[in-house]
Enzyme design. Structure first.
Site, PDB file in Angstrom:
ATOM      1  N   HIS A 202       4.634   8.090   9.534  1.00  0.00           N
ATOM      2  CA  HIS A 202       5.778   7.402   8.423  1.00  0.00           C
ATOM      3  C   HIS A 202       7.009   7.915   9.224  1.00  0.00           C
ATOM      4  O   HIS A 202       8.005   8.082   8.583  1.00  0.00           O
ATOM      5  CB  HIS A 202       5.601   8.342   7.217  1.00  0.00           C
ATOM      6  CG  HIS A 202       4.355   7.683   6.360  1.00  0.00           C
ATOM      7  ND1 HIS A 202       4.099   8.116   5.072  1.00  0.00           N
ATOM      8  CD2 HIS A 202       3.497   6.942   6.636  1.00  0.00           C
ATOM      9  CE1 HIS A 202       3.206   7.574   4.504  1.00  0.00           C
ATOM     10  NE2 HIS A 202       2.793   6.683   5.611  1.00  0.00           N
TER      11      HIS A 202
ATOM     12  N   GLU B 201       0.891  -1.037   0.213  1.00  0.00           N
ATOM     13  CA  GLU B 201      -0.305  -0.016   0.041  1.00  0.00           C
ATOM     14  C   GLU B 201       0.909   1.320  -0.008  1.00  0.00           C
ATOM     15  O   GLU B 201       0.809   2.050  -0.771  1.00  0.00           O
ATOM     16  CB  GLU B 201      -0.998   0.102   1.251  1.00  0.00           C
ATOM     17  CG  GLU B 201      -2.168   1.353   1.231  1.00  0.00           C
ATOM     18  CD  GLU B 201      -1.864   2.312   1.998  1.00  0.00           C
ATOM     19  OE1 GLU B 201      -2.679   3.124   2.213  1.00  0.00           O
ATOM     20  OE2 GLU B 201      -0.637   2.637   2.340  1.00  0.00           O
TER      21      GLU B 201
END
Ligand SMILES: *[C@@H]1O[C@H](CO)[C@@H](O)[C@H](O)[C@H]1NC(C)=O
Ligand SMILES: *[C@@H]1O[C@H](CO)[C@@H](O)[C@H](O)[C@H]1NC(C)=O
Ligand SMILES: CC(=O)N[C@H]1CO[C@H](CO)[C@@H](O)[C@@H]1O
Ligand SMILES: [Zn+2]
Length: 524
Positions: A482, A344
């Site tokens: 992230h 993804e």
């Protein structure tokens, strides 16, 4: 009639009445007593029975929702974090994804009550090994600063060391003829817009450019780290070989003014490897396959961190939902297919692969060997669970109205199912867009209604949002988005509890819905 007469009359009537009742009781009462007692006991019994079987509390009405254990979800996250720590701190396609998938598969095989498949595909993996350099020599000589003046765009080439190459500005990078003599030179592009960055850069590479430098429009202060790659890349599609850089508008202007006279050095220590990866599918054995509900979440993380909130929280919740349904012997009216998508973080490649194979009959070298018993036209809807436990979270529900035409009505119905949950518990929530950024995209783009909940990523919480949702204003919803600090400490347990139960609510309601297809078509 005077007052005393009236009183006497009333008294006689009352006595007469009492007299008649007493007579009735004397005649029938003794015999009716056992029957009356039996009737009374029967009534009490029926009351107790009804109390025991009819849903009376919220817990009784929503047993699946209440059976979902937040602590168990956290246990799966502990396992995923452990896997990340054994794979250089990440669960990306190139590191801990396969081990994460094995963990999920093992749990499903043992306790999942479904057929487990792998759906294989390949994904490009981009790495930056060292700091890139951009230097100009000529009338003015400048060593540009990486991260401030320039960036290397993601998927921008397999690395190169270019010394003293001539620089040429290209008028229109979108058409090969207009590109001029770029062979052996570094191509500077200041105006492109009629084609994607990949199309422009790839055209220039084909014409022999040794590197491509995109100048940003002046409204952006920073150079871009966007992907320069075909958005829905698949096996066999091209990738950039030469370096692709982005520079600020002012650097671009300076470069343009010295083009022709200047020489440039470009150094990039990057690589692109095409690696094998896979989706994990768990196909339910009961329920109507003609109205299949696909519950998806992505299992991989970015390369930079272990991805425990992003998006471990979604995939761990989906796993525990599947296991809880199996434990409770849930028999859905509509078949449930759970999917843990791979890649993804590399651009939704896993879910795009699923749609490409099923909706468009695309074949790669593995598809024939993987007889997965799901047809695209069987899929009634998709639920997507991505980040569910952001530390400074807002409970967000995807806006069904954003879905394109054929998927819109159904997506609005799904949105309403989630809203019912938040309203019933009086939890604050907010509607957010459903256009890009996660694995619902290949579904709504191919006519399948979708929906889902999430808790937010790098965006800042406003003062108004703080008033309505709590937490901290002017802080990111997930400061570790992230990053390497996306670990267990980054998990908000209240958010995880509420959001995973919202997910379970939707799974339970929609998989049990009678005439799911017509329900989804119903206008709001
Ligand atoms: C971790 O990184 C080291 C050094 O960069 C490398 O040799 C090793 O193969 C990596 N391990 C995994 C599981 O990716
Ligand atoms: C949902 O999306 C539609 C169409 O994109 C938009 O008009 C509407 O304002 C959105 N609703 C909310 C609550 O954001
Ligand atoms: C809900 C959410 O923010 N999920 C994130 C999961 O990872 C993808 C890829 O980085 C993000 O785009 C999503 O935003
Ligand atoms: Zn992410």
């Amino acid at each position: 009639m005077d007052a005393s007469e009236q009183q006497a009359l009333l008294q006689r009537r009352q006595e007469g009445g009492r007299g008649r009742a007493a007579q009735w009781w004397a005649r029938y009462g003794q015999r009716a007593l056992p029957a009356l007692t039996a009737l009374l006991l029967l009534g009490v019994g029926a009351g107790i029975w009804a109390y025991g079987t009819l849903p009376t509390s919220d817990r009784d009405k929503h047993p699946y929702e209440y059976a979902l254990g937040t602590e168990r979800i956290r246990e799966h996250l502990v396992q995923l974090l452990d896997i990340a720590s054994r794979h250089n701190g990440s669960r990306s396609v190139a590191t801990g994804h396969a081990a994460s998938a094995e963990y999920v598969e093992e749990q499903l095989r043992r306790h999942g009550d479904c057929d487990v498949y792998r759906q294989r595909f390949v994904s490009p993996v981009w790495r930056v090994r060292g700091e890139p350099r951009l230097r100009v020599r000529g009338p003015v000589s400048v060593d540009y600063i990486f991260g401030t003046d320039f960036e290397i765009m993601r998927y921008g080439g397999r690395g190169a060391r270019i010394g003293g190459a001539p620089l040429v500005e290209v008028a229109d990078a979108c058409v090969a003829e207009g590109a001029g003599a770029v062979a052996g030179r570094v191509a500077l592009v200041r105006h492109s817009g009629r084609c994607t960055a990949f199309e422009a850069a790839f055209t220039l590479e084909q014409l022999g450019a040794r590197a491509v430098v995109f100048a940003r429009p002046p409204r952006f202060r920073e150079p871009s780290r966007a992907r320069v790659r075909i958005v829905d890349w698949k096996e066999g599609d091209p990738l950039m070989t030469v370096p692709v850089l982005s520079v600020t508008a002012s650097v671009g202007q300076l470069l343009a003014s010295v083009a022709g006279a200047a020489r440039v050095d470009v150094e990039a220590d990057t690589s692109i490897d095409v690696v094998k990866t896979f989706n994990v599918l768990c196909v339910g054995r009961t329920g109507d396959p003609g109205s299949t509900v696909v519950v998806g979440s992505h299992l991989d993380s970015v390369a930079a961190g272990p991805g425990i909130n992003d998006n471990g929280s979604g995939s761990a919740a989906a796993l525990e939902i599947r296991l809880t349904l199996a434990r409770m012997r849930h028999r859905p009216r509509n078949r449930l297919v759970f999917a843990w998508w791979g890649a993804e973080e590399d651009g939704l490649l896993g879910s795009r692969h699923f749609a490409r194979v099923l909706a468009h009959g695309w074949r790669n070298r593995w598809t024939d060997a993987e007889p997965i018993d799901v047809r695209w036209e069987d899929i009634a809807l998709n639920l997507n669970f991505d980040m569910l436990a952001s530390p400074n979270y807002i409970a967000l529900v995807h806006n069904g109205t954003d879905a394109p035409g054929p998927a819109r009505a159904g997506s609005c119905q799904i949105q309403r199912v989630f809203e019912d949950y938040f309203s019933r518990h009086a939890y604050p929530y907010k509607i957010t867009d459903m256009r890009a950024g996660s694995d619902f995209v290949p579904f709504i783009d191919n006519g399948v209604p979708a929906g889902g909940v999430l808790t937010g990523a790098g965006e800042l919480k406003s003062v108004d949002e703080r008033r309505d949702h709590g937490g901290l204003a002017h802080a990111a919803l997930d400061t570790c988005y992230h990053r390497d600090c996306d670990t267990l400490l980054n998990i908000n347990m209240v958010a995880l509890h509420r959001m995973s139960r919202a997910a379970m609510h939707a799974v339970a309601i929609l998989s049990s819905k009678r005439d799911l297809r017509s329900y989804l078509q119903r206008a709001s």
